[in-house]
Design a protein around this motif. Sequence first.
Motif, mmCIF file in Angstrom:
data_model
loop_
_atom_site.group_PDB
_atom_site.id
_atom_site.type_symbol
_atom_site.label_atom_id
_atom_site.label_comp_id
_atom_site.label_asym_id
_atom_site.label_seq_id
_atom_site.Cartn_x
_atom_site.Cartn_y
_atom_site.Cartn_z
ATOM 1 N N UNK A 24 0.919 13.957 -13.462
ATOM 2 C CA UNK A 24 -0.229 14.593 -14.109
ATOM 3 C C UNK A 24 -0.246 16.094 -13.852
ATOM 4 N N UNK A 25 0.143 16.471 -12.626
ATOM 5 C CA UNK A 25 0.188 17.892 -12.290
ATOM 6 C C UNK A 25 1.227 18.611 -13.145
ATOM 7 N N UNK A 26 2.413 17.941 -13.317
ATOM 8 C CA UNK A 26 3.456 18.531 -14.155
ATOM 9 C C UNK A 26 2.977 18.635 -15.598
ATOM 10 N N UNK A 27 2.351 17.526 -16.082
ATOM 11 C CA UNK A 27 1.827 17.546 -17.444
ATOM 12 C C UNK A 27 0.765 18.632 -17.593
ATOM 13 N N UNK A 28 -0.065 18.739 -16.572
ATOM 14 C CA UNK A 28 -1.100 19.762 -16.600
ATOM 15 C C UNK A 28 -0.480 21.159 -16.648
ATOM 16 N N UNK A 29 0.570 21.358 -15.815
ATOM 17 C CA UNK A 29 1.245 22.655 -15.805
ATOM 18 C C UNK A 29 1.933 22.921 -17.133
ATOM 19 N N UNK A 30 2.570 21.852 -17.696
ATOM 20 C CA UNK A 30 3.217 22.006 -18.999
ATOM 21 C C UNK A 30 2.188 22.344 -20.071
ATOM 22 N N UNK A 70 0.827 -1.207 0.000
ATOM 23 C CA UNK A 70 0.000 0.000 0.000
ATOM 24 C C UNK A 70 0.860 1.256 0.000
ATOM 25 N N UNK A 71 1.984 1.191 0.733
ATOM 26 C CA UNK A 71 2.891 2.350 0.734
ATOM 27 C C UNK A 71 3.435 2.582 -0.665
ATOM 28 N N UNK A 72 3.802 1.476 -1.336
ATOM 29 C CA UNK A 72 4.278 1.591 -2.718
ATOM 30 C C UNK A 72 3.188 2.135 -3.629
ATOM 31 N N UNK A 73 1.968 1.645 -3.422
ATOM 32 C CA UNK A 73 0.850 2.141 -4.219
ATOM 33 C C UNK A 73 0.610 3.621 -3.952
ATOM 34 N N UNK A 74 0.746 4.003 -2.677
ATOM 35 C CA UNK A 74 0.606 5.417 -2.336
ATOM 36 C C UNK A 74 1.641 6.260 -3.067
ATOM 37 N N UNK A 75 2.900 5.795 -2.989
ATOM 38 C CA UNK A 75 3.967 6.553 -3.637
ATOM 39 C C UNK A 75 3.764 6.603 -5.144
ATOM 40 N N UNK A 76 3.341 5.458 -5.697
ATOM 41 C CA UNK A 76 3.086 5.427 -7.140
ATOM 42 C C UNK A 76 1.927 6.356 -7.499
ATOM 43 N N UNK A 77 0.877 6.302 -6.659
ATOM 44 C CA UNK A 77 -0.272 7.182 -6.907
ATOM 45 C C UNK A 77 0.140 8.645 -6.797
ATOM 46 N N UNK A 78 0.951 8.956 -5.771
ATOM 47 C CA UNK A 78 1.434 10.335 -5.628
ATOM 48 C C UNK A 78 2.303 10.741 -6.811
ATOM 49 N N UNK A 79 3.148 9.765 -7.262
ATOM 50 C CA UNK A 79 3.999 10.044 -8.421
ATOM 51 C C UNK A 79 3.147 10.329 -9.649
ATOM 52 N N UNK A 80 2.116 9.503 -9.849
ATOM 53 C CA UNK A 80 1.238 9.709 -10.997
ATOM 54 C C UNK A 80 0.517 11.045 -10.883
ATOM 55 N N UNK A 81 0.096 11.370 -9.648
ATOM 56 C CA UNK A 81 -0.552 12.663 -9.438
ATOM 57 C C UNK A 81 0.395 13.811 -9.750
ATOM 58 N N UNK A 82 1.641 13.678 -9.245
ATOM 59 C CA UNK A 82 2.633 14.721 -9.507
ATOM 60 C C UNK A 82 2.931 14.823 -10.999
ATOM 61 N N UNK A 87 -0.621 23.716 -19.519
ATOM 62 C CA UNK A 87 -1.064 25.086 -19.261
ATOM 63 C C UNK A 87 -0.055 26.096 -19.790
ATOM 64 N N UNK A 88 1.259 25.743 -19.599
ATOM 65 C CA UNK A 88 2.319 26.626 -20.079
ATOM 66 C C UNK A 88 2.252 26.762 -21.601
ATOM 67 N N UNK A 89 2.112 25.583 -22.268
ATOM 68 C CA UNK A 89 2.007 25.603 -23.724
ATOM 69 C C UNK A 89 0.747 26.345 -24.166
ATOM 70 N N UNK A 90 -0.313 26.098 -23.420
ATOM 71 C CA UNK A 90 -1.558 26.767 -23.742
ATOM 72 C C UNK A 90 -1.412 28.277 -23.558
ATOM 73 N N UNK A 91 -0.687 28.653 -22.476
ATOM 74 C CA UNK A 91 -0.456 30.083 -22.247
ATOM 75 C C UNK A 91 0.381 30.684 -23.363
ATOM 76 N N UNK A 92 1.419 29.905 -23.808
ATOM 77 C CA UNK A 92 2.240 30.385 -24.922
ATOM 78 C C UNK A 92 1.372 30.565 -26.167
ATOM 79 N N UNK A 93 0.538 29.520 -26.435
ATOM 80 C CA UNK A 93 -0.362 29.602 -27.578
ATOM 81 C C UNK A 93 -1.324 30.770 -27.460
ATOM 82 N N UNK A 94 -1.873 30.924 -26.258
ATOM 83 C CA UNK A 94 -2.789 32.040 -26.032
ATOM 84 C C UNK A 94 -2.073 33.376 -26.185
ATOM 85 N N UNK A 95 -0.779 33.372 -25.730
ATOM 86 C CA UNK A 95 -0.002 34.600 -25.863
ATOM 87 C C UNK A 95 0.213 34.962 -27.321
#
Length: 602
Positions: free
Chosen positions: A393-399, A379-391, A401-409
């Motif tokens: 996804x968050x990075x991908x989301x931010x990227x 479960x600890x491994x699953x937690x870490x994996x889930x957190x990693x996937x969340x992180x 968003x960054x690309x989208x901001x560049x495009x919007x710019x």
Amino acid sequence: MMATNRYMLQFRLILLLLLPFFSWGQDRIIDSLEVLLQDETLTDRERIIPLSQLALYYKNDASKAIAMGQQSIDLAQKQRDRQYEIYAYSQMGMIYALYGDVPKSYEYLTYIQNAIKNSKEKDALAFGYNNMGVIKLLLGDQEGLEDVYTSLSLVAKTDYKLLALNYSILSNYYLSDVDSAEKYSQLAVANALKSHDYHTLCYAYSVRGVRYLAEFEKTRKPELLDLALMALEKAAAVYNQHPGYVRNSAYINIVTNLLYVYQFKYEHQPDPNYLQAVDRYTKQILELPMESNEDYVINHYMIRIKSAMIRSDLKAAEALFLELIPVVSLYPKQFRNKYELHRQLALIYEENGNFQEAAHYFKAANTYYQQFYDDKYTKTGQQQNAKFELAKKEIEFQENQYLMLIGLGAVLIVLIFLIVFVVQFTKQKKEEVLLYAKIKEEEAKNLEIAKINAELHAQLQTEETQRLQKEVLAKNIQVSHKNEILLHLKQDLQSDIPIDTQQLNKILKNENLLDKKFEEFERIIQQTHPEFYSRLQEQAQQKLTALDLKYCVYIFMQMPSKEMADLLHVELKTIRMNKYRLKRKLRLDKAEKLEEFIQNIV
């Protein structure tokens, strides 16, 4: 024996940290929610919360709980209201956390986080962070504590139920810290009392009792048992006084800890009253209907086992252990409980001198202990994996968003250039239109001025012509008068009548004065009443003669008839006759006066 009991106390306290969070109510609340959902007039929005609550109540039936939770989520998504999404996602995440499904739990944690990011409702945010904290703590993720504190910072000061729940969680978490546990358990009870929610109050009193039991484990101060007993009996009283509003599983937890209090009190001072209290509470538990919930079954048996061990009835305890172990072995998880049950039974066999059975159950306990830690690490491994996937996804989301901001710019820059071009072009066109309009306006003005000049020129010519005509007319009248005078003088000269020199001088003098007076009056008429002659002609039935106009001028000059007769060298009756004829030419009524008409004609 004492060591065994102490270890079991710690085991029970750990269970209390997790279980009561999800026992929000009992049959009456479930029945009322089911009746509410049967109401066909209920809107989709009004169905979301009851469905989510029922899904959690039916957590023992996984398929039913998940189906109801998903239905609640579908309705919440249709509403496009983040606070309802937070509620629906939170309840579904809680269900998966209770099932120990780490990936699914963290998946719904992500949904809760996204809904929280897009919501501004403080009540919904406080509820969401509270549930995120509970879900994480259920899965052994200590980061959940931070979410609980965030919930506390957002919750309204009058939301006593959520405040009590947050303080209860913190009190349980800080059991080893006496001061923190005391502070938070006090706050939990104070807010629970204000909430008027029976389950919240029951749970807060239970937490308060556990806080004293935990301190007793460290210090062995007997007075702490009295404080624990007081708090736990208050919790039991709430359950008994309000049947149907607190779940039976919550009451089992209360009784479990009450038995531990009586166990230690009885060991310190054997009092038959303590045994009677143990029997009374045990009997109440036995009268409750058995539920299919795994934790409920285990706790139900453990109360009976604890009651037997307090009375030192090891045979009865052994029989109950042997009855419970096969039941628990059917559960797919419960490794910690399996380990504890086998270890407790091994200690009983060891104390009875049955070392062979003791070794067998110690070995089985070790196996389950290993499985428990393997499951924990998994479960600890699953937690870490889930957190990693969340992180991730968050990075991908931010990227993104960054690309989208560049495009919007880039789009914004293009739009700015287009807007500037359009504005400049529009401005230029507008200036051209304004200039063209101004030129047209000037041309129109020039044409108007030319037209006015032409009209004025024509008017001046007309007025000049009229003025000359009037002047000629006035001169003609004057000449005609002179000719008449000369004619009379000529007739007098041709006659044999001698000429009166004095009379002749008088005539010449009068004529000279009349000329001056006539010229002056003519000038006044031309300046002040240029339309005098034209209006007389317009009024006349036939064209007026020069003599007629002369009479009109004399009348306008307010010359008396006698003076007029002397001036014209005619008799007075001739003047009257000419005036009468002039009155008829001017189409005047008999009642109208000629003098008044001529005076008023201008």
